[in-house]
Design an enzyme around this catalytic site. Structure first.
Site, mmCIF file in Angstrom:
data_model
loop_
_atom_site.group_PDB
_atom_site.id
_atom_site.type_symbol
_atom_site.label_atom_id
_atom_site.label_comp_id
_atom_site.label_asym_id
_atom_site.label_seq_id
_atom_site.Cartn_x
_atom_site.Cartn_y
_atom_site.Cartn_z
ATOM 1 N N TYR A 71 0.853 -1.186 0.000
ATOM 2 C CA TYR A 71 0.000 0.000 0.000
ATOM 3 C C TYR A 71 0.889 1.236 0.000
ATOM 4 O O TYR A 71 1.882 1.285 -0.699
ATOM 5 C CB TYR A 71 -0.992 -0.056 1.180
ATOM 6 C CG TYR A 71 -2.176 0.857 0.964
ATOM 7 C CD1 TYR A 71 -3.043 0.643 -0.098
ATOM 8 C CD2 TYR A 71 -2.402 1.945 1.779
ATOM 9 C CE1 TYR A 71 -4.121 1.491 -0.344
ATOM 10 C CE2 TYR A 71 -3.469 2.803 1.555
ATOM 11 C CZ TYR A 71 -4.320 2.571 0.487
ATOM 12 O OH TYR A 71 -5.373 3.409 0.247
ATOM 13 N N LYS B 2 -6.230 -1.593 -0.264
ATOM 14 C CA LYS B 2 -6.910 -1.375 1.016
ATOM 15 C C LYS B 2 -7.515 -2.678 1.517
ATOM 16 O O LYS B 2 -7.442 -3.003 2.712
ATOM 17 C CB LYS B 2 -7.998 -0.319 0.841
ATOM 18 C CG LYS B 2 -8.293 0.477 2.101
ATOM 19 C CD LYS B 2 -7.190 1.483 2.366
ATOM 20 C CE LYS B 2 -7.502 2.393 3.533
ATOM 21 N NZ LYS B 2 -6.505 3.444 3.721
#
Length: 518
Positions: A59, A132
């Site tokens: 991420y 996510k």
């Protein structure tokens, strides 16, 4: 296939060795993405075993670079794509997944308008939703087979993409107004009808839309905006820890936010709500919040104020005698006048928290809470070493970047990172376990308190926030607190006899299923 039979641990060890052979985080990102595509269990085993190391790879910040190259490096679709040009296809797009009303716990959607400080990236922003969800599964054990990543392709104003022959999204300017609102409304309607138990997570929407969508729909749907609510709640956790040192309540605070976009205003919203819970009226709480944006202190005589700033605009008459520079009231002037107990930076204005500003903050209160949260490092408002030095060790500091411990005046200072991953996975899990109909302010505060409860900040130099090293245990703790608060707030639809056991049972583990015996 080769004749050897390996355990999952042995396979994971080989993958990790291969991963270490790459020299850049983008190469590691691509390797892990390919592993994700061919063996999901093994992917999550590697990720959970090395979560602290690999979170920045799967991420933020590496995903930003991957997004810029997404269309050219396209390998496989891991999302549902909803085009603003074909709103009538929204329902069909989901129905073709073949998932029933009890099969989905979580959807993460992004329209990719405001990604990680790199702006609008259209369909390239798909990996924001995918990444996510990976964190949700690795950190909180939300089953990856019960999640859906969604991209809203509304066009893009990014000329680089529009002129790129490889770009896979709609090749027209970004659509706004009624057509955009129609797509959002259809998405919320269809997703909530088809998956009535799922949490609808919104990510990286532009400031003009993020708060409006949340405010307009929070009471109708089970939605959550991480940029506003998650970021606000992790800041709340840092403030709660700081107040354990100052021995104050939210009702005692004076808040200055430097950088009044979606994130900064979301933080103000959360702290304002906590002030009200601590006994202040709505009006009294608003009077303790000062927002500073590009045009200086936000006041009610400014034209075209975004709706999310209007509630906190200071009366122009209140500040008419304050010093101005080029017509603006500066951060330093606000600090000198207000004497804030909390100073938050979300401006991406590097070094905006000057020595003069920090000294003024430290002169105003005994132990100020100073949170320069912009990232990456080249955008942070002040490095924590400088904040500690300029405040003579008085400031209570958390930041948005990882920082190594350092010494000042004979004390080692450990600076916590305001990483949303400490909070939103557990918040999502607690919402799912409790079947909460809505995400309430109380649930957000409970999540923040659960995060803050994992550290003892009272020793000089101690961190205000926990490390991400024990993220699964931390997420479970947050989930229990959130589920309990959902019950107290009257929004829970499931009431397990033992919440701790219910949370543990709900956490998926990356293990191979047993094969049926012949």
């Amino acid at each position: 296939m080769p004749s050897a039979v390996e355990t999952l641990d042995e396979q994971a060890a080989r993958c990790y060795r291969q991963l270490q052979g790459y020299t850049t985080d983008l190469e590691r990102y691509i390797y892990l993405d390919q592993l994700h595509n061919r063996n999901e269990v093994l992917y999550y085993k590697v990720l959970t075993d090395h979560l602290t190391e690999l979170l920045p790879v799967v991420y933020d910040p590496t995903v930003g670079e991957a997004i810029e190259k997404w269309s050219r490096d396209y390998r496989r679709s891991r999302a549902v794509y909803l085009s603003i040009d074909r709103i009538e296809d929204v329902r069909t797009s989901f129905e073709e997944l073949g998932l029933g009303p009890d099969d989905v716990d979580l959807l993460v959607v992004s329209d990719a308008e405001e990604i990680l400080g790199i702006g609008v990236w259209g369909v390239n922003g798909t990996d924001i939703s995918v990444g996510k969800l990976a964190v949700y599964s690795a950190a909180a054990g939300i089953h990856p087979g019960r999640t859906i990543a969604v991209n809203l392709d509304c066009g893009t104003n990014n000329e680089q993409l529009l002129n790129d022959p490889a770009y896979l999204g709609n090749r027209h300017a970004r659509v706004r107004g009624k057509q955009y609102d129609k797509l959002i409304a259809e998405y919320l309607k269809v997703a909530s009808e088809l998956y009535p138990k799922a949490l609808l997570h919104f990510e990286d929407f532009g400031p003009s839309n993020a708060r409006r969508i949340l405010v307009d729909n929070a009471k109708k749907y089970r939605i959550f905006n991480d940029d506003m609510q998650g970021t606000g709640a992790i800041v709340m956790a840092a403030v709660i820890s700081g107040m354990k040192v100052t021995k104050q309540s939210f009702a005692d605070q004076r808040l200055v936010v430097f950088g009044a976009g979606t994130a900064g205003t979301g933080m103000a919203d959360q702290i304002h709500a906590a002030m009200v819970r601590s006994g202040l009226s709505e009006k009294e709480a608003r009077a303790r919040v000062w927002l500073i944006d590009k045009q200086g202190l936000v006041t009610d005589d400014m034209s075209d104020l975004p709706d999310y700033q209007q509630a906190y605009a200071r009366p122009a008459a209140e500040v008419k005698d304050w010093d101005r520079h080029d017509g603006e009231i500066s951060l330093l002037t606000v600090v000198q006048q207000v004497k804030p107990s909390i100073l938050i930076g979300t401006s991406t204005d590097h070094n905006a928290f000057t020595q003069e500003v920090i000294e003024a903050v430290a002169d105003g209160v005994e132990r100020p809470i100073v949170l320069p949260l912009s990232n990456p490092t080249e955008k942070i408002e002040a490095m924590p070493q400088d904040v500690i030095t300029w405040s003579k060790g008085k400031a209570l500091v958390a930041v948005g970047i990882p920082v190594k411990p350092f010494d000042y005046d004979g004390t080692t200072f450990t600076i916590g990172q305001g990483n949303n991953a400490l909070l939103y996975p557990g918040l999502g899990l607690g919402t799912i376990v409790s079947g909460a109909k809505h995400v309430t302010d109380g649930m957000l505060l409970a999540a923040a308190e659960a995060v803050a409860g994992q550290v003892d900040p009272t020793a000089l130099g101690a961190s205000l926030l926990p490390d991400v090293a024990n993220l699964r245990a931390s997420s479970a703790t947050v989930a229990v607190a959130v589920a309990k608060q959902a019950q107290e707030d009257g929004v829970a639809t499931v009431t397990p006899d033992n919440l701790v056991r219910a949370v543990q049972d709900a956490m998926w583990q990356p293990v191979y299923p047993e094969l049926p015996k012949h």
